[in-house]
Design a protein around this motif. Structure first.
Motif, PDB file in Angstrom:
ATOM      1  N   GLU A  32       5.702  -7.155  10.832  1.00 23.54           N
ATOM      2  CA  GLU A  32       4.840  -6.153  11.449  1.00 23.54           C
ATOM      3  C   GLU A  32       3.697  -5.769  10.508  1.00 23.54           C
ATOM      4  O   GLU A  32       2.553  -5.627  10.918  1.00 23.54           O
ATOM      5  CB  GLU A  32       5.642  -4.901  11.822  1.00 23.54           C
ATOM      6  CG  GLU A  32       6.636  -5.112  12.946  1.00 23.54           C
ATOM      7  CD  GLU A  32       7.559  -3.908  13.114  1.00 23.54           C
ATOM      8  OE1 GLU A  32       7.725  -3.108  12.162  1.00 23.54           O
ATOM      9  OE2 GLU A  32       8.127  -3.768  14.204  1.00 23.54           O
ATOM     10  N   PHE A  33       4.024  -5.604   9.220  1.00 17.26           N
ATOM     11  CA  PHE A  33       3.005  -5.243   8.237  1.00 17.26           C
ATOM     12  C   PHE A  33       1.930  -6.323   8.168  1.00 17.26           C
ATOM     13  O   PHE A  33       0.736  -6.029   8.215  1.00 17.26           O
ATOM     14  CB  PHE A  33       3.628  -5.021   6.862  1.00 17.26           C
ATOM     15  CG  PHE A  33       2.611  -4.769   5.788  1.00 17.26           C
ATOM     16  CD1 PHE A  33       1.994  -3.527   5.680  1.00 17.26           C
ATOM     17  CD2 PHE A  33       2.245  -5.772   4.906  1.00 17.26           C
ATOM     18  CE1 PHE A  33       1.039  -3.293   4.701  1.00 17.26           C
ATOM     19  CE2 PHE A  33       1.298  -5.542   3.922  1.00 17.26           C
ATOM     20  CZ  PHE A  33       0.687  -4.302   3.820  1.00 17.26           C
ATOM     21  N   LEU A  61      -1.211   2.056   7.253  1.00 17.89           N
ATOM     22  CA  LEU A  61      -0.148   1.295   7.917  1.00 17.89           C
ATOM     23  C   LEU A  61       1.233   1.860   7.596  1.00 17.89           C
ATOM     24  O   LEU A  61       2.123   1.864   8.436  1.00 17.89           O
ATOM     25  CB  LEU A  61      -0.188  -0.181   7.506  1.00 17.89           C
ATOM     26  CG  LEU A  61      -1.394  -0.995   7.966  1.00 17.89           C
ATOM     27  CD1 LEU A  61      -1.334  -2.402   7.378  1.00 17.89           C
ATOM     28  CD2 LEU A  61      -1.468  -1.041   9.475  1.00 17.89           C
ATOM     29  N   LEU A  78       8.517  -0.332   8.141  1.00 11.27           N
ATOM     30  CA  LEU A  78       7.659  -1.338   8.745  1.00 11.27           C
ATOM     31  C   LEU A  78       8.136  -2.680   8.201  1.00 11.27           C
ATOM     32  O   LEU A  78       8.026  -2.934   6.999  1.00 11.27           O
ATOM     33  CB  LEU A  78       6.200  -1.077   8.347  1.00 11.27           C
ATOM     34  CG  LEU A  78       5.119  -1.926   8.981  1.00 11.27           C
ATOM     35  CD1 LEU A  78       5.090  -1.695  10.499  1.00 11.27           C
ATOM     36  CD2 LEU A  78       3.759  -1.572   8.389  1.00 11.27           C
ATOM     37  N   GLN A 110      -0.247  -6.341  11.340  1.00 13.38           N
ATOM     38  CA  GLN A 110      -1.185  -5.220  11.389  1.00 13.38           C
ATOM     39  C   GLN A 110      -2.269  -5.358  10.327  1.00 13.38           C
ATOM     40  O   GLN A 110      -3.436  -5.029  10.566  1.00 13.38           O
ATOM     41  CB  GLN A 110      -0.437  -3.897  11.254  1.00 13.38           C
ATOM     42  CG  GLN A 110       0.409  -3.594  12.487  1.00 13.38           C
ATOM     43  CD  GLN A 110       1.085  -2.238  12.398  1.00 13.38           C
ATOM     44  OE1 GLN A 110       0.583  -1.329  11.762  1.00 13.38           O
ATOM     45  NE2 GLN A 110       2.218  -2.109  13.071  1.00 13.38           N
ATOM     46  N   ALA A 111      -1.908  -5.844   9.140  1.00  7.41           N
ATOM     47  CA  ALA A 111      -2.901  -6.042   8.080  1.00  7.41           C
ATOM     48  C   ALA A 111      -3.909  -7.116   8.482  1.00  7.41           C
ATOM     49  O   ALA A 111      -5.114  -6.978   8.233  1.00  7.41           O
ATOM     50  CB  ALA A 111      -2.209  -6.412   6.768  1.00  7.41           C
ATOM     51  N   ARG A 137      -7.560   2.148   4.702  1.00  6.94           N
ATOM     52  CA  ARG A 137      -7.130   1.821   6.062  1.00  6.94           C
ATOM     53  C   ARG A 137      -5.833   1.028   6.052  1.00  6.94           C
ATOM     54  O   ARG A 137      -5.056   1.097   6.984  1.00  6.94           O
ATOM     55  CB  ARG A 137      -8.231   1.108   6.833  1.00  6.94           C
ATOM     56  CG  ARG A 137      -8.633  -0.220   6.267  1.00  6.94           C
ATOM     57  CD  ARG A 137      -9.839  -0.768   7.020  1.00  6.94           C
ATOM     58  NE  ARG A 137     -10.288  -1.963   6.342  1.00  6.94           N
ATOM     59  CZ  ARG A 137     -10.879  -2.956   6.925  1.00  6.94           C
ATOM     60  NH1 ARG A 137     -11.125  -2.905   8.213  1.00  6.94           N
ATOM     61  NH2 ARG A 137     -11.261  -3.996   6.243  1.00  6.94           N
ATOM     62  N   TYR A 138      -5.557   0.274   4.970  1.00  5.41           N
ATOM     63  CA  TYR A 138      -4.290  -0.447   4.850  1.00  5.41           C
ATOM     64  C   TYR A 138      -3.156   0.503   4.484  1.00  5.41           C
ATOM     65  O   TYR A 138      -2.034   0.352   4.940  1.00  5.41           O
ATOM     66  CB  TYR A 138      -4.401  -1.578   3.823  1.00  5.41           C
ATOM     67  CG  TYR A 138      -5.327  -2.670   4.273  1.00  5.41           C
ATOM     68  CD1 TYR A 138      -4.860  -3.698   5.084  1.00  5.41           C
ATOM     69  CD2 TYR A 138      -6.666  -2.662   3.918  1.00  5.41           C
ATOM     70  CE1 TYR A 138      -5.714  -4.698   5.524  1.00  5.41           C
ATOM     71  CE2 TYR A 138      -7.523  -3.657   4.354  1.00  5.41           C
ATOM     72  CZ  TYR A 138      -7.048  -4.669   5.160  1.00  5.41           C
ATOM     73  OH  TYR A 138      -7.882  -5.650   5.605  1.00  5.41           O
TER      74      TYR A 138
END
Length: 189
Positions: free
Chosen positions: A21-22, A7, A17, A25-26, A3-4
């Motif tokens: 932002e990374f 990204l 990214l 989102q993480a 799921r990571y």
């Protein structure tokens, strides 16, 4: 982990990214910010700044020599553990190329070493450590510059450090390294 990976895998071609932002989102997926670092380089043929002061001498050490490992162990014993850890110095597995500055009694006051970086073997990943009581005299700059002068015809150079390490950032600028990458790390559950 999958799921990571999504990204960055789901970005359109050519899109990037940015670090913030990374991390954001993480974290939304349960990750935790672990730290940030900077990579600096001096390319092949780059000329460093920094002269060796007249009150110290330059030695190249042999990573396989018991006597030279003892010199390094003595220096490490006089430095805080967190700084030894950040410099990634293991006296039982020293880097193949080592330069030290020694004072008038032969004690190491500054250390620079390098090894072929795993991700780009044409670069030496350079580490540096200066004894706390010898700081503020430009010895970090001097030992890194001397290391580069001695190995510069053969190598390009990489210096990595945590974003928060102002001393390393200043050392990089003073020697002539240029920042090329900012990295972030997150831990995943």
């Amino acid at each position: 982990i999958d799921r990571y990976s999504a990204l960055v895998d789901d970005l359109p071609d050519g899109a990037v990214l940015v670090a913030e932002e990374f991390v954001s989102q993480a974290e939304a997926l349960g990750g935790e910010f672990a730290g940030a670092g900077l990579n600096h380089v001096i390319p092949l043929g780059g000329v460093p700044s920094g002269d060796v002061p007249p009150d110290v001498s330059v030695l190249e050490l042999d990573a396989e020599s018991d006597d030279d490992r003892a010199v390094v162990r003595t220096l490490l014993a006089e430095c805080p553990d967190d700084e030894v850890d950040e410099a990634e110095i293991d006296p039982d597995a020293l880097d193949p190329r080592i330069v030290v500055l020694v004072d008038g009694v032969g004690a190491a006051v500054a250390f620079a070493s390098g090894y072929s970086w795993d991700y780009a073997p044409e670069f030496d990943d350079v580490g540096v450590l200066v004894r706390p009581d010898a700081r503020g005299r430009g010895l970090g700059r001097a030992v890194v510059a001397e290391y580069i002068r001695r190995h510069g015809g053969q190598r390009s150079f990489l210096y990595r450090h945590d974003v928060e390490n102002a001393g390393s950032a200043a050392l990089c600028r003073s020697v002539g390294f240029e920042a090329v990458h900012r990295l972030v790390a997150v831990t995943v559950p």
